[in-house]
Design a protein around this motif. Structure first.
Motif, PDB file in Angstrom:
ATOM      1  N   TRP A 140       6.722   6.030  -9.770  1.00 15.39           N
ATOM      2  CA  TRP A 140       7.496   5.356  -8.729  1.00 15.39           C
ATOM      3  C   TRP A 140       7.621   3.861  -8.997  1.00 15.39           C
ATOM      4  O   TRP A 140       8.643   3.246  -8.667  1.00 15.39           O
ATOM      5  N   ALA A 141       6.581   3.260  -9.575  1.00 14.52           N
ATOM      6  CA  ALA A 141       6.634   1.818  -9.864  1.00 14.52           C
ATOM      7  C   ALA A 141       7.745   1.487 -10.846  1.00 14.52           C
ATOM      8  O   ALA A 141       8.269   0.360 -10.855  1.00 14.52           O
ATOM      9  N   ARG A 142       8.128   2.465 -11.678  1.00 13.45           N
ATOM     10  CA  ARG A 142       9.205   2.249 -12.653  1.00 13.45           C
ATOM     11  C   ARG A 142      10.567   2.729 -12.149  1.00 13.45           C
ATOM     12  O   ARG A 142      11.571   2.527 -12.830  1.00 13.45           O
TER      13      ARG A 142
ATOM     14  N   ILE B 155       0.846  -1.197   0.000  1.00 13.01           N
ATOM     15  CA  ILE B 155       0.000   0.000   0.000  1.00 13.01           C
ATOM     16  C   ILE B 155       0.879   1.244   0.000  1.00 13.01           C
ATOM     17  O   ILE B 155       0.888   2.032  -0.939  1.00 13.01           O
ATOM     18  N   GLY B 156       1.628   1.434   1.077  1.00 15.40           N
ATOM     19  CA  GLY B 156       2.576   2.534   1.148  1.00 15.40           C
ATOM     20  C   GLY B 156       1.974   3.839   1.633  1.00 15.40           C
ATOM     21  O   GLY B 156       0.753   4.002   1.735  1.00 15.40           O
ATOM     22  N   ALA B 157       2.870   4.780   1.924  1.00 12.74           N
ATOM     23  CA  ALA B 157       2.483   6.042   2.556  1.00 12.74           C
ATOM     24  C   ALA B 157       1.584   6.894   1.666  1.00 12.74           C
ATOM     25  O   ALA B 157       0.655   7.554   2.149  1.00 12.74           O
ATOM     26  N   ALA B 158       1.855   6.928   0.364  1.00 11.08           N
ATOM     27  CA  ALA B 158       1.071   7.807  -0.521  1.00 11.08           C
ATOM     28  C   ALA B 158      -0.380   7.351  -0.599  1.00 11.08           C
ATOM     29  O   ALA B 158      -1.307   8.164  -0.478  1.00 11.08           O
ATOM     30  N   ARG B 159      -0.602   6.055  -0.806  1.00 12.64           N
ATOM     31  CA  ARG B 159      -1.973   5.554  -0.866  1.00 12.64           C
ATOM     32  C   ARG B 159      -2.661   5.653   0.490  1.00 12.64           C
ATOM     33  O   ARG B 159      -3.855   5.927   0.579  1.00 12.64           O
TER      34      ARG B 159
ATOM     35  N   THR C 188       9.476  -3.006  -1.542  1.00 12.20           N
ATOM     36  CA  THR C 188       9.646  -1.645  -2.074  1.00 12.20           C
ATOM     37  C   THR C 188       8.551  -0.709  -1.589  1.00 12.20           C
ATOM     38  O   THR C 188       8.346   0.369  -2.148  1.00 12.20           O
ATOM     39  N   THR C 189       7.849  -1.102  -0.522  1.00 10.76           N
ATOM     40  CA  THR C 189       6.804  -0.253   0.040  1.00 10.76           C
ATOM     41  C   THR C 189       7.417   1.004   0.643  1.00 10.76           C
ATOM     42  O   THR C 189       8.327   0.908   1.472  1.00 10.76           O
TER      43      THR C 189
END
Length: 524
Positions: free
Chosen positions: A491-493, A268-272, A349-350
Motif C-alpha cells: 500500500w505504501a507504494r 497509523i490507519g485502519a489496518a494497523r 494518505t491514512t
C-alpha cells in the motif's frame, strides 16, 4: 485519605486452600467467584480519557461485584498538582458517569480509602521514590502484600523512560511471595521491527509471564463464547472445516469519524489500528484447534499455530482494498470527509477502511479464504464473525423454488447486540414448494438475566489474578505483524486510498475484491 484503615476480614485471610481458578478452565468451579488477592494497581496516564471512561469505572464495578479484596489500592501517577482528595474526586466523577453497576456508598467509601496520588513527570527519579514510598505504606497499612500492577495508559514513546525508572527503583522486581506486573495498551509497535524492539524493551524489565498486553476485544463475553460455541457443542465441530465452509468474513465497522483523533490516528490507519490486533486475534480464535486445556499456555499455543500458518493472499492489487472516507451522510446528518477533519493534512494518505484476504495453511482450513475488513464512517457500528458455508451439492428444486436462497451462515455478533445467528433455508408456508432464507437468533440480552461484564473488568481482574489467557503474548504480536507487513508495504507504494462516501460500506474496490471470487460482503 492516608493512614491505616480497618475493614471486614477478607475471605482470603488466615489459613486457606488454593485460590479459586478461572471458570473457563474448570467447569467444576463455575459457581466460585474469582476474587483477586491483595494488591495495588498504579495507573500511569491517569488523567487520560481511557482511565476516566474505562479503567476507573471498571475497578469500581469489580469492587461492587465483590471481586476485589477490601484492602485493594489504586494509585494515580501524573504531572497534575493533585492531592489524594483531588484524585478521589476525579475517580468519583468517572465512576458516577461511566460505571456499569449501581453506585453504592459503602463500596465507594471502601474503595476511596485505598486511593492515592503521586505527582511527578515520567522521567523524574524523585517521583518514583515517592511512588515506592506510597506503595510501601499501602503494603503496611492496607495489606497489599507487595503485589503491584503497573498500567501504562500512555503513548508507547514514553514506555522506555517509565520502564527504566520502574527497574531502577526495584518496583519491577518480584519474588516468590509477591508479584509485579505491567499492563500495556496497543499499539504494540507499528511494524514487525518496532514490535520486536518494544517486546525486547518490556521483557528487559518484566519477564514475559508478567506482561499483559491489553486487547479489549478479547475481554468481551462474545469473543470468549467462540470457545464455548466451538468446543462445548458437537453440533458445529464436524462442519468447522474446508469441506463445508466456503469462506469466513470478520468485520469491525464503526459509524463514527476521526474528528479530534488526528494525533493518534494519522499515519497509523485502519489496518494497523484494528486488523493487526483485534481481527487477527478473532481469526485465531475462529480457526484454532481445540486446546488440551484452557490453561493460558495451551490456549496461546493453539493461537500461535494458527498465526504461524496464516499468510496474506497475493496479488495484493486484487486481494486487498483500502479507502478513505469522504463527505456524506451519517444518521441523517451531513458529515465531512477525513481530509476536512481537524488535524489531518489535505494530502493525508491514512486509510480509514482496510480489507485483506488471508488463508490459513492447515489441513482444516486449506483453500478457505478469510476476509478481514474494518472501517470508519461505515453504514453502522457492528463487529461480527460470519462462517459462510458452501452451497448444497445438489438441490432437488427448480430455479423458481429457490430464487432467494443464499448460503447457510453462522454469524457470531461481538457488538453491539451480542449473540449468534444461524441462517438457513426453510419452506415458505403455502401449497407450493418455495424455499427462502430464515434466521435463528440467540441474544445474550434475552437469554441471560445478568448483564455481561465490561471487557476491562474481565481483563483487569485477570491481570490481578495472573491469568494471561486473554492477553496476546509477544510471539502472537510479532506473528500478526509478519502477516500484515507485506500488505502495508504494498500500500505504501500504491498511491492514495480510494475515497468512499461516509455512511456507505466502503470503497468499490472492497466489493470487487470479493466479486472476483463470486462472493459478496454481508450487509450486517
Amino acid at each position: 485519605m492516608s493512614g491505616a484503615h480497618r475493614h471486614p476480614a477478607s475471605p482470603s485471610d488466615g489459613p486457606r486452600t488454593a485460590r479459586p481458578v478461572n471458570p473457563l478452565r474448570d467447569a467444576r468451579d463455575k459457581r466460585l467467584p474469582r476474587v483477586a488477592g491483595p494488591g495495588a494497581l498504579v495507573i500511569f496516564g491517569v488523567t487520560g480519557d481511557l482511565a476516566r471512561r474505562k479503567l476507573m469505572p471498571a475497578i469500581y464495578d469489580l469492587a461492587n461485584r465483590g471481586l476485589l479484596p477490601p484492602g485493594f489500592a489504586l494509585v494515580g501517577f501524573a504531572r497534575r498538582e493533585w492531592e489524594d482528595d483531588d484524585f478521589a474526586k476525579i475517580v468519583h466523577d468517572a465512576v458516577r458517569a461511566h460505571a456499569r453497576t449501581p453506585f453504592r456508598e459503602d463500596v465507594w467509601e471502601r474503595l476511596a480509602d485505598g486511593l492515592r496520588f503521586v505527582q511527578g513527570n515520567f522521567d523524574d527519579p524523585d517521583a518514583y521514590r515517592r511512588l515506592a514510598d506510597t506503595l510501601g505504606t499501602l503494603d503496611r497499612e492496607r495489606g497489599t502484600g507487595g503485589n503491584h500492577g503497573f498500567y501504562l495508559a500512555i503513548p508507547p514513546t514514553l514506555f522506555p523512560v517509565v520502564l527504566e525508572q520502574l527497574s531502577r527503583t526495584g518496583l519491577a522486581d518480584a519474588t516468590d511471595d509477591r508479584w509485579s506486573r505491567v499492563v500495556i495498551e496497543k499499539p504494540f509497535g507499528h511494524d514487525l521491527g518496532s514490535a520486536r524492539e518494544l517486546n525486547a524493551l518490556v521483557n528487559s524489565v518484566f519477564p514475559e509471564d508478567a506482561v499483559f498486553r491489553i486487547d479489549h476485544y478479547l475481554g468481551k463475553e462474545t469473543v470468549q463464547n467462540i470457545l464455548a460455541l466451538r468446543f462445548a457443542n458437537q453440533l458445529f465441530d464436524p462442519l468447522w472445516n474446508a469441506h463445508y465452509v466456503d469462506h469466513v468474513q470478520i468485520t469491525m465497522a464503526e459509524d463514527i469519524g476521526l474528528g479530534g483523533r488526528a494525533g493518534y490516528y494519522d499515519g497509523i490507519g485502519a489496518a494497523r489500528d484494528v486488523i493487526q490486533n483485534h481481527l487477527l486475534q478473532l481469526l485465531a480464535f475462529t480457526a484454532m484447534e481445540e486446546p488440551i486445556s484452557f490453561e493460558p499456555t495451551e490456549l496461546q499455543a493453539e493461537k500461535i499455530k494458527v498465526l504461524r500458518s496464516t499468510r496474506p493472499v497475493e496479488p495484493f492489487d486484487t486481494t486487498t482494498a483500502r479507502g478513505q472516507y469522504a463527505a456524506g451522510w451519517q444518521g441523517g446528518l451531513p458529515v465531512v470527509g477525513l481530509l476536512e477533519e481537524e488535524g489531518f493534512a489535505a494530502d493525508s494518505t491514512t486509510e480509514t477502511f482496510a480489507a485483506i484476504t488471508v488463508e490459513v495453511d492447515t489441513r482444516r482450513w486449506a483453500g478457505v479464504p478469510f476476509y478481514l475488513r474494518t472501517g470508519k464512517r461505515l453504514g453502522r457500528r457492528v463487529t461480527e464473525i460470519a462462517i459462510v458455508f458452501k452451497r448444497a451439492p445438489h438441490l432437488p428444486f427448480d430455479q423458481t423454488m429457490t430464487e432467494e436462497l443464499g448460503q447457510n451462515a453462522l454469524v457470531i455478533r461481538i457488538q453491539p447486540d451480542e449473540g449468534v445467528t444461524l441462517r438457513f433455508g426453510s419452506k415458505v408456508p403455502g401449497s407450493g414448494m418455495e424455499v427462502r432464507d430464515v434466521t435463528m437468533d440467540f441474544s445474550y440480552g434475552q437469554a441471560f438475566t445478568t448483564t455481561s461484564p465490561e471487557a476491562y473488568e474481565r481483563l483487569i481482574l485477570d491481570m490481578l489474578l495472573g491469568e494471561p489467557s486473554l492477553f496476546p503474548g509477544n510471539e502472537e504480536v510479532e506473528l500478526s505483524w509478519s502477516i500484515l507487513d507485506p500488505v502495508l508495504e504494498h500500500w505504501a507504494r500504491a498511491g492514495r486510498p480510494q475515497p468512499y462516501e461516509a455512511g456507505t460500506w466502503g470503497p468499490s474496490s472492497a466489493d470487487e475484491m470479493l466479486a472476483r471470487a463470486g462472493r459478496e460482503w454481508r450487509r450486517p
